[in-house]
Design an enzyme around this catalytic site. Structure first.
Site, short mmCIF file in Angstrom:
data_model
loop_
_atom_site.label_atom_id
_atom_site.label_comp_id
_atom_site.label_asym_id
_atom_site.label_seq_id
_atom_site.Cartn_x
_atom_site.Cartn_y
_atom_site.Cartn_z
CD GLU A 69 -2.97 -0.54 -0.11
OE1 GLU A 69 -2.97 -0.15 -1.31
OE2 GLU A 69 -3.48 -1.60 0.25
CG ASP A 245 -5.65 1.75 -8.12
OD1 ASP A 245 -5.00 0.94 -7.44
OD2 ASP A 245 -6.12 2.80 -7.66
P1 NG1 Z 1 -7.43 3.77 -4.42
O1 NG1 Z 1 -7.74 4.76 -3.40
O2 NG1 Z 1 -7.86 2.41 -4.05
O3 NG1 Z 1 -7.96 4.16 -5.77
C1 NG1 Z 1 -4.90 4.70 -4.44
C2 NG1 Z 1 -4.06 4.91 -5.70
C3 NG1 Z 1 -3.07 3.77 -5.97
C4 NG1 Z 1 -2.27 3.46 -4.73
C5 NG1 Z 1 -3.22 3.29 -3.53
C6 NG1 Z 1 -2.48 3.08 -2.24
C7 NG1 Z 1 -5.48 6.07 -7.31
C8 NG1 Z 1 -6.15 5.96 -8.61
N1 NG1 Z 1 -4.91 4.98 -6.87
O4 NG1 Z 1 -5.82 3.66 -4.61
O5 NG1 Z 1 -2.25 4.10 -7.06
O6 NG1 Z 1 -1.30 4.44 -4.49
O7 NG1 Z 1 -4.06 4.41 -3.35
O8 NG1 Z 1 -1.71 1.93 -2.30
O9 NG1 Z 1 -5.46 7.11 -6.73
MG MG Z 2 -9.29 5.41 -6.89
#
Ligand code: NG1
Ligand code: MG
Length: 553
Positions: A69, A245
């Site tokens: 993470e 993602d």
């Molecule tokens: P989430 O919040 O699940 O979309 C975000 C970032 C990832 C990564 C994670 C933490 C976006 C699109 N994605 O994920 O690249 O950094 O947080 O591991 O913001």
């Molecule tokens: Mg996101």
């Protein structure tokens, strides 16, 4: 003496799968959900609303991150998988009929009518505008799309369009196709399961398809191209995310986690979980509005980790280019004398990387403030802006240009040390977990299998502690829900995605899933009164599923 754990990687240069046969398409999606009903319903609805058949349906799934993470933007490898829940977009080009009784934007080149099956997301009509910028030495012609700052569903559609416009429409006579589209999704928003990436990937795919970029004979768009384009596109909607993602949504394979690396190049290696366990996602029901709170959350972490990397590089005597925005992964590579880091290079192997990471614990001490002469020292080794600038070795102006001009942050103290401690320990846990999975898969022995699952669970729990204490991206609800999950029999449990709300992921013995779900449903207060579909919306078992694809009618 380094271990070689490398397995053949998935080619990021494979083309995007385009299906023309529904049986094959459903086969690729797996049989655990009734896909046909959803795809047929979307097709019928599209016909009803737009009076014609769609020419394509594109699909992009959400993802769950098992471990790794907040380290993708430090360019360390992560271990997510696509989930079965996805976004579908049915689309068709719209013929522009002069003088037809519709509003003005319908007539503009490249205009979009975007509808959503969910009534909460209302119909939107927008169009890009053509721009011409000429100065003495630059002459740019292109298309511009306005993406307002507030959270609106169509922003994610626009974000996908943006990159397609800027990448593929540069000539003055090059006109993008007008598009009618209908969107539907089963990835809960703001849940850490990356509905945003699923939206941006599917939107990017829609506009590629509508503009003939996926036709046979067109230059092949690879999975790697789509990941890069979607990553750039997602930055248009607020956060400076890494590529986890989008890569998971595009490249994932069924029934296996995916080890994704970003440095020196994008690679994806299937990593099978030990048998006998499944992943369960549980939504804390605290919505994480990452785009809105980025200045004190996500984007602030991006700055803290980037500045931390520069300070560490200086402490380790690693050479830095002027104004270089180096990442932690690159610092480690240069420090270890890594070779083969050119374009498409493979870099050091996983065993060697584990070994260097193990040695970083002491080095990150350099990120603690030397002395805090004025005032009380910050209890968590936070440094002020002035201290941070001085630690970077840059002049204030240069520092601001490199680290502060592209992002907005809102903080008085920057916890470089704690953030680095999380990043290095987490990057190591990812490699340890992957190694366990690979060794377990080749041992094929039931006793070591259970031992491996217990060990995997421990790594997940350690990750949660590190996220909560050092990276400070958890929250009371996530802490509670992960504890409830462990008490209910999970091998391990942690937040997944950016945190500050959203989902947890738990590794649960396969034969105890029913019991586990019951226990969690009873113990977590916000789930009170939820049952049936309402409960399975927020608390559900999932399995690694396949990445994005396109169906052509
Ligand atoms: P989430 O919040 O699940 O979309 C975000 C970032 C990832 C990564 C994670 C933490 C976006 C699109 N994605 O994920 O690249 O950094 O947080 O591991 O913001
Ligand atoms: Mg996101």
């Amino acid at each position: 003496h380094s271990l070689s754990l490398r397995r053949p990687t998935m080619a990021a240069d494979e083309p995007i799968p385009v299906f023309t046969n529904l049986t094959e398409l459903y086969g690729s999606l797996g049989t655990s959900l009734n896909h046909a009903e959803r795809w047929n319903n979307l097709t019928d609805e599209f016909e009803k609303r737009f009076g014609k058949k769609p020419t394509y349906i594109v699909r992009a799934p959400g993802r769950v991150n098992l471990i790794g993470e907040h380290i993708d933007y430090a360019l360390f490898g992560v271990l997510p998988a696509a989930i079965e829940r996805d976004i579908l977009i049915a689309c068709a080009p719209r013929e522009i009929v002069p003088n037809s009784p519709v509003d003005e934007q319908h007539h503009a080149p490249g205009s979009v009518v975007a509808e959503n099956l969910h009534p909460k997301y209302t119909r939107q009509v927008f169009a890009p505008t053509q721009t011409k910028t000429s100065t003495e030495d630059v002459h740019v012609e292109g298309w511009h799309l306005d993406i307002p700052k507030e959270l609106r569903w169509e922003n994610y559609v626009k974000a996908g369009y943006y990159g397609v416009l800027t990448e593929h429409f540069t000539g003055a006579s090059d006109h993008p196709t007008p598009v009618d589209m209908l969107v539907t999704g089963t990835v809960p928003a703001g849940s850490g399961l990356s509905s945003s990436a699923a939206m941006v990937v599917s939107s990017t795919l829609t506009f590629l398809a509508m503009n003939g970029k996926l036709e046979p004979g067109a230059e092949k768009v690879t999975k790697g191209d789509l990941v890069k384009l979607s990553m750039e596109n997602e930055k248009r909607v607020g956060v400076n995310s890494g590529g986890m993602d989008q890569a998971a949504s595009v490249i994932s394979v069924p029934s296996s986690m995916l080890y994704i690396t970003f440095y020196p190049s994008l690679t994806a290696s299937p990593t099978p979980l030990p048998t006998g366990a499944v992943l369960v996602c549980a939504h804390s029901l605290k919505v994480s509005d990452k785009a809105l709170t980025a200045e004190r959350g996500y984007n602030l972490r991006v700055v803290e980790t980037l500045v931390g990397a520069r300070v560490l590089a200086r402490a380790l005597g690693v050479a830095l280019g002027p104004k270089e925005k180096i990442t932690f992964r690159e610092v480690v590579g240069r420090y270890a004398g890594e070779v083969d880091v050119g374009r498409g290079g493979r870099g050091m192997d996983e065993g060697a990387l584990m070994e260097v990471l193990g040695r970083m614990g002491e080095a990150v001490e350099a990120l603690k403030p030397k002395s805090q002469t004025s005032g009380t020292p910050h209890p968590e080794f936070g440094v002020t802006m002035e201290e941070m600038v001085s630690m970077s070795g840059m002049e204030k102006e240069e520092f601001e240009e490199v680290y502060m001009s592209w992002i907005k942050v809102d903080a008085t103290h920057f916890k470089l040390y704690k953030r680095a401690k999380h990043v290095f320990s987490e990057a190591l846990r990812v490699l340890q977990l992957r190694k366990l999975c690979l060794e377990n898969a080749s041992a094929n022995n039931p006793d070591t299998n259970t031992a491996a699952l217990l060990e995997l669970g421990r790594l997940m729990n350690d990750s949660q502690t590190s996220c909560a204490q050092d990276f400070e991206c958890s929250c009371a609800e996530l802490d509670e829900l992960t504890q409830i999950a462990r008490d209910a029999g999970a091998y391990g449990s942690r937040l997944t995605g950016a945190g500050w709300g959203g989902c947890t992921v738990s590794l649960v013995p396969e034969d105890k899933v029913g019991e586990f779900i019951e226990k969690v449903a009873r113990a977590y207060e916000p789930y009170r009164g939820l049952e049936g579909e309402a409960l399975s919306e927020v608390l559900f078992a999932t399995r690694p599923s396949v990445g994005a694809c396109v169906y052509k009618f």
